[in-house]
Motif scaffolding. Structure first.
Motif, PDB file in Angstrom:
ATOM      1  N   ASN A 182       0.822  -1.214   0.000  1.00  0.00           N
ATOM      2  CA  ASN A 182       0.000   0.000   0.000  1.00  0.00           C
ATOM      3  C   ASN A 182       0.855   1.263   0.000  1.00  0.00           C
ATOM      4  OD1 ASN A 182      -2.433  -1.378  -0.100  1.00  0.00           O
ATOM      5  ND2 ASN A 182      -2.605  -1.508   2.119  1.00  0.00           N
ATOM      6  N   ALA A 183       1.957   1.256   0.738  1.00  0.00           N
ATOM      7  CA  ALA A 183       2.853   2.417   0.766  1.00  0.00           C
ATOM      8  C   ALA A 183       3.487   2.643  -0.605  1.00  0.00           C
ATOM      9  CB  ALA A 183       3.931   2.234   1.823  1.00  0.00           C
ATOM     10  N   LEU A 184       3.930   1.569  -1.253  1.00  0.00           N
ATOM     11  CA  LEU A 184       4.515   1.695  -2.589  1.00  0.00           C
ATOM     12  C   LEU A 184       3.486   2.179  -3.603  1.00  0.00           C
ATOM     13  CD1 LEU A 184       6.694  -1.543  -2.640  1.00  0.00           C
ATOM     14  CD2 LEU A 184       7.555   0.807  -2.810  1.00  0.00           C
ATOM     15  N   LEU A 185       2.276   1.674  -3.495  1.00  0.00           N
ATOM     16  CA  LEU A 185       1.209   2.092  -4.399  1.00  0.00           C
ATOM     17  C   LEU A 185       0.884   3.575  -4.212  1.00  0.00           C
ATOM     18  CD1 LEU A 185      -0.557   0.879  -6.582  1.00  0.00           C
ATOM     19  CD2 LEU A 185      -2.241   0.331  -4.827  1.00  0.00           C
ATOM     20  N   THR A 186       0.833   4.035  -2.974  1.00  0.00           N
ATOM     21  CA  THR A 186       0.592   5.456  -2.688  1.00  0.00           C
ATOM     22  C   THR A 186       1.716   6.312  -3.262  1.00  0.00           C
ATOM     23  OG1 THR A 186      -0.654   4.936  -0.695  1.00  0.00           O
ATOM     24  CG2 THR A 186       0.278   7.151  -0.847  1.00  0.00           C
ATOM     25  N   PHE A 187       2.967   5.873  -3.067  1.00  0.00           N
ATOM     26  CA  PHE A 187       4.117   6.602  -3.605  1.00  0.00           C
ATOM     27  C   PHE A 187       4.038   6.689  -5.124  1.00  0.00           C
ATOM     28  CE2 PHE A 187       8.421   6.686  -5.363  1.00  0.00           C
ATOM     29  CZ  PHE A 187       8.900   7.839  -4.780  1.00  0.00           C
ATOM     30  N   LEU A 188       3.727   5.560  -5.780  1.00  0.00           N
ATOM     31  CA  LEU A 188       3.646   5.539  -7.234  1.00  0.00           C
ATOM     32  C   LEU A 188       2.517   6.437  -7.737  1.00  0.00           C
ATOM     33  CD1 LEU A 188       4.883   4.304  -9.772  1.00  0.00           C
ATOM     34  CD2 LEU A 188       3.250   2.431  -9.548  1.00  0.00           C
ATOM     35  N   ASN A 189       1.382   6.403  -7.069  1.00  0.00           N
ATOM     36  CA  ASN A 189       0.272   7.284  -7.451  1.00  0.00           C
ATOM     37  C   ASN A 189       0.653   8.753  -7.318  1.00  0.00           C
ATOM     38  OD1 ASN A 189      -1.571   5.294  -8.174  1.00  0.00           O
ATOM     39  ND2 ASN A 189      -2.383   5.111  -6.110  1.00  0.00           N
ATOM     40  N   ASN A 190       1.361   9.100  -6.259  1.00  0.00           N
ATOM     41  CA  ASN A 190       1.810  10.481  -6.077  1.00  0.00           C
ATOM     42  C   ASN A 190       2.813  10.897  -7.147  1.00  0.00           C
ATOM     43  OD1 ASN A 190       0.157  10.928  -3.870  1.00  0.00           O
ATOM     44  ND2 ASN A 190       1.718  10.359  -2.388  1.00  0.00           N
ATOM     45  N   GLU A 191       3.695   9.979  -7.532  1.00  0.00           N
ATOM     46  CA  GLU A 191       4.651  10.270  -8.605  1.00  0.00           C
ATOM     47  C   GLU A 191       3.918  10.539  -9.922  1.00  0.00           C
ATOM     48  OE1 GLU A 191       8.295  10.363  -8.787  1.00  0.00           O
ATOM     49  OE2 GLU A 191       7.829  10.792  -6.695  1.00  0.00           O
ATOM     50  N   MET A 192       2.934   9.699 -10.209  1.00  0.00           N
ATOM     51  CA  MET A 192       2.159   9.886 -11.448  1.00  0.00           C
ATOM     52  C   MET A 192       1.394  11.205 -11.423  1.00  0.00           C
ATOM     53  SD  MET A 192       2.721   7.421 -13.469  1.00  0.00           S
ATOM     54  CE  MET A 192       4.298   6.832 -12.934  1.00  0.00           C
ATOM     55  N   LEU A 193       0.844  11.559 -10.282  1.00  0.00           N
ATOM     56  CA  LEU A 193       0.134  12.823 -10.139  1.00  0.00           C
ATOM     57  C   LEU A 193       1.089  14.003 -10.339  1.00  0.00           C
ATOM     58  CD1 LEU A 193      -2.562  14.166  -9.490  1.00  0.00           C
ATOM     59  CD2 LEU A 193      -1.947  14.067  -7.073  1.00  0.00           C
ATOM     60  N   SER A 194       2.301  13.891  -9.800  1.00  0.00           N
ATOM     61  CA  SER A 194       3.303  14.949  -9.983  1.00  0.00           C
ATOM     62  C   SER A 194       3.673  15.112 -11.445  1.00  0.00           C
ATOM     63  CB  SER A 194       4.555  14.642  -9.168  1.00  0.00           C
ATOM     64  OG  SER A 194       4.291  14.655  -7.799  1.00  0.00           O
TER      65      SER A 194
END
Length: 142
Positions: free
Chosen positions: A120-132
């Motif tokens: 879940n932490a990795l998924l949140t990080f990846l989603n934030n990267e994509m949003l950035s």
């Protein structure tokens, strides 16, 4: 170079997600075989292999000169794309029970919870990267 760093980080995060998913499958396999006589617990190595690759990549200043594609790389940067998760048998000679099985169900459930949190932490990080990246491309206009 900044965009290259973002994509490299994203690629590494995707591979970490895949490794975490694979670890979840290994844990479920362990849980399913918790009562199988002689079964030995399996685990997945990824983070330790990745850390070793980073250490090797940063550590040496000596770089061998490859004059042929068949030569072995000596020193220099390590291709992180070649770091792959590896399933191995954990504590082959250890058994908790008389039937030779070494799966501790409570520990496996704890490993499963830890793995879920990591995923879940990795998924949140990846989603934030994509949003950035999306915000950077659109100029912050959503």
């Amino acid at each position: 170079m900044l965009i290259g760093n973002v994509f490299a980080r994203t690629s590494l995060t995707e591979r970490a997600l895949e490794a975490t998913q694979q670890r979840g499958e290994v844990i479920l396999h362990n849980l399913a075989n918790g009562d199988t006589p002689g079964y030995k617990r399996k685990d997945l190595a990824f983070e330790s292999l990745l850390s070793e690759a980073v250490r090797k990549s940063q550590g040496g200043s000596f770089v061998g000169n490859r004059t042929d594609g068949r030569h072995i790389n000596i020193g220099g940067p390590v291709d992180m794309g070649k770091v792959r998760p590896t399933v191995y048998t954990d504590h082959k000679s250890l058994s908790y029970r008389l039937d030779g099985n070494n799966v501790d169900m409570e520990s496996e459930k704890a490993y499963e919870a830890k793995n879920t949190i990591r995923y879940n932490a990795l998924l949140t990080f990846l989603n934030n990267e994509m949003l950035s990246i999306r915000n950077a491309i659109s100029g912050g206009r959503g």
